[in-house]
Design a protein around this motif. Sequence first.
Motif, PDB file in Angstrom:
ATOM      1  N   ASP A 151       0.798  -1.225   0.000  1.00 38.14           N
ATOM      2  CA  ASP A 151       0.000   0.000   0.000  1.00 38.14           C
ATOM      3  C   ASP A 151       0.831   1.276   0.000  1.00 38.14           C
ATOM      4  O   ASP A 151       0.285   2.373   0.076  1.00 38.14           O
ATOM      5  N   SER A 199       0.462   7.002  -3.618  1.00 42.84           N
ATOM      6  CA  SER A 199       0.907   7.700  -2.422  1.00 42.84           C
ATOM      7  C   SER A 199       0.949   9.201  -2.686  1.00 42.84           C
ATOM      8  O   SER A 199       1.489   9.658  -3.700  1.00 42.84           O
ATOM      9  N   GLN A 232      -2.031   7.138   0.922  1.00 38.64           N
ATOM     10  CA  GLN A 232      -1.633   7.965   2.053  1.00 38.64           C
ATOM     11  C   GLN A 232      -1.504   9.424   1.618  1.00 38.64           C
ATOM     12  O   GLN A 232      -0.840   9.725   0.626  1.00 38.64           O
ATOM     13  N   ARG A 270      -5.040   5.895   3.110  1.00 41.21           N
ATOM     14  CA  ARG A 270      -4.476   4.558   2.897  1.00 41.21           C
ATOM     15  C   ARG A 270      -5.519   3.497   3.226  1.00 41.21           C
ATOM     16  O   ARG A 270      -6.178   3.547   4.264  1.00 41.21           O
TER      17      ARG A 270
END
Length: 681
Positions: free
Chosen positions: A318, A510, A547, A566
Motif C-alpha cells: 500500500d 501515495s 496515504q 491509505r
Amino acid sequence: MNKIEAVDPHYGRLAAIAEAHLIGNAIARNGLRIAFPPVAAPVVSIVIVSLNASDLLTLTLYRLATQQAFAGASFELIVVDNASDAKTQNVLDLLDGATVIRNAENVGYGPACNQGAAAARGRYLLFLNPDVELMPGAIGALVSPFSDATVGIVGAHLVFPGGYLQESGAFFRDDAQITHPYGRGNANPLLAESTFQREVGYVSGAVLMVERALFEHLGGFDDLFAPAYFEDTDLCVRCHQAGRRVVYQPRASAIHFENATTPVRADVEALIDRNRVRFLERHRSWLFPHAGPRFGDRTHNAWALKVLYVDDGVPHIDLGAGMPRANFIVATMARLGYQVTVYPVYRADPEIAQRYRDLPDTVEILDAEEGMGLARLIDERQEHYDVLWVSRPHNIDLVCQIFQNRDMALRDFARSRVIFDSEALFCLRDFMEGTLQDGYGFGARLAASARRETRNFAQADHVVCVSEAEARLLQYYGVTNTAVLGHAFAPQAEITVDLGSRSGFVFIGSLEHENSPNVDSLIWFLETVWPDVHRALPCVPFTIIGQVAPDLRARLSAPNVTVMGRVPDPTPLLDRARVFVAPTRFAAGMPHKVHAAVAQGLPCLVTPILAEQLGWPEGSGYLTRDWRDPKAFIAGLIRLHEDAETWRRLQRAGLAQVAQDCSPVAYAEKLRSLCEAPVFA
C-alpha cells in the motif's frame, strides 16, 4: 520500534510468584474452580507435568482456562503429577474437564510427558511447563507451521518475567556449552532478529509442540535423560534425523519463569552436565560434521539460499513508489525457500504486526538504522549471505561506499550473486519534471546525471529493471548487465464483468510528498479535467486511495470526490469502480497500479508515458490519452465510463495480456535464475 522497559528476571520472577499466590488465594477464598469445557475432537493435547510449585502451577492453569477463547485452536488438558506435595494436590483437585494422572513417585519429566502423550487425543501434542503463561493466540500460532508436512516440531518465543528475551529458537555450537538459545538476555523481547519464523536446531521443551504421530514414531522422550534436561533437545535432533524440520514460531509468545520450580540449583547444574555428556555421546558426529561456527548457526538449514535485501523501507503493497513490486519480489523469494533478511535503510513500522502485515513470517525484517546500521550488519554477518540485493540507486551508492570504506569487494560479502535493482533510470524522471516546470531541458545534463546514477552498476552481476524500455535506456547509457523483472499477479478468482454494479473513477497512489509524480498528476487532473467530467456525469464519483499528507488533503477537495487515505486492501473499491485513472505527467519505472487494475479487470485511462512503460498494445486493458490535450483526455474518460462495448473489449484484452506477461510461475523462475548460480555436472 517501541521498546519495553524490561526489569531484571529475578525481580520479574518474584513479582510473578506474588501474583500467582494472590490468584490462588482469590480462587480459594471465592470457592472457584478452574474449568476446561469438554472437547469432542481436540486439535491439540496440552501436557503439563507438575512437581510442587503450586502457586505458579495455579497461575499457568488459570491463564489457560481464562484464555480459551483466544487460544487459536481447540485443546484438551492433561496434567501428570510427579508425587507433588499436598498443596499442589489441592490445586489439581480444583480442575474440571482435565485429565489428571497422579504418580506415586517422581518418575522424571520425560517419562511423565510420555504418560500424558499416551492419554492424548489431539493431532498435536503441546508440552507445556507448569511455570509458563501463554500469550493470546499462541496455541493456534504453534499449529500453523504444520500446514507444511515437512515440519515436525514447533517452538515458541520465550520471554523472562520482566521482559528480557529468553529464547527465540536455539542452535548448536561445538563448544563447552553446546546449546545456545538465540537472543537470550536481550533487554528487548521484540528484537527484530527474533520476530521471524525459521528452521532452527532445537526449541525449548518449556513450550514444544510436536505432531503426535511423529512423537510416537520417535518413541517419545528418551528415558536416558531422566529425570530431566536435554530430553527436549534430543527429541529435536531425532526429529531432524527423521527428515522433519524444527521450526521457531515468533507469533507464539510465552512468559517462562524458568527454574522457578527448581528446588536446588546445584542439583540442576549436575543433571545438565551429566545429560550434556550423554547427548554429545549420542549426537556429536551428526551435529558437528564440519568445523567453523558462523552467524548462520542460528538457522539450521545450511542449504537454503540466504538473501540480504536492502531498500528504503519495509516493502508494503500500500506504499506505492515501487514498494508493491519489492513486496512481491521478497514474498516470492520466501516462497522459493530462500532465507531473506530485509534491511530497511530509512523506514520501518514501529510495531511488529504492521511490519508483517503483507509479508511472510519467514522473512527477517530488521530495524531501520540508516547507513550506520547497515555497516554494522555487514560487519556482523560476513560470509553469511549468498545474495546481496540492493534496490534504488541511492542505496546502491550507500552500499558501495560502505564496502569501499572497508576495502572490501561486494563479492567478499555475497558468495553467489550481487544484484542491483535500479528499477528505472531515476534521473530521467527528474529531467522530465524539470523540463515540465521550466519548459526546456539539456540533453548533456541528463547524460551526466545518468552517468552519476549508474557509476557503480558494473559491480553487480545483474542490474534489474522493470521493463524492456527501461533496459534499453540503461543500455544506452552503458549498462550492459541488465535483466528485466517487472510485475506478476495471481489470476483473480472472480472478476466483476457486470457494468451495472460498477460506477465511477478511481485513483491509487501515495500522496505524501508535494513534488511527487502522483501529487503533480492528481492536482492537474482535479483542476483541469474533473470539472468537465463532473458536469457531464454529475452523479459519478471519483475516489482517491493512498496515504495523503495532511496539508495536501484540503487541495483535493472537489465535487463528488472522496479521499479515502491509505486502504489496506483496495480490492472492494476497485471492484465497484468502472474506470481507473492514471494521469501521470512524469515518472520512471513500471506503473504497478495500472498493472494491478488491469489484472483485476478494471480498464484504465493512461498517459503516453505510462503506455510506453507498459509496452503493451493499445487497448490491452487501457486507452491512452495525452495530458497535453485535456479535451481528448476528458472525452476518453467519458467514453470509457459510458461505452459498454469499449469497456468490455478493454477488460478482455487486458486480462489476456496479464495472463501472458505477468505469470507468477514465470516470475519465480526468472527470479531464481537471477539469484542462483548455475551448477554444471
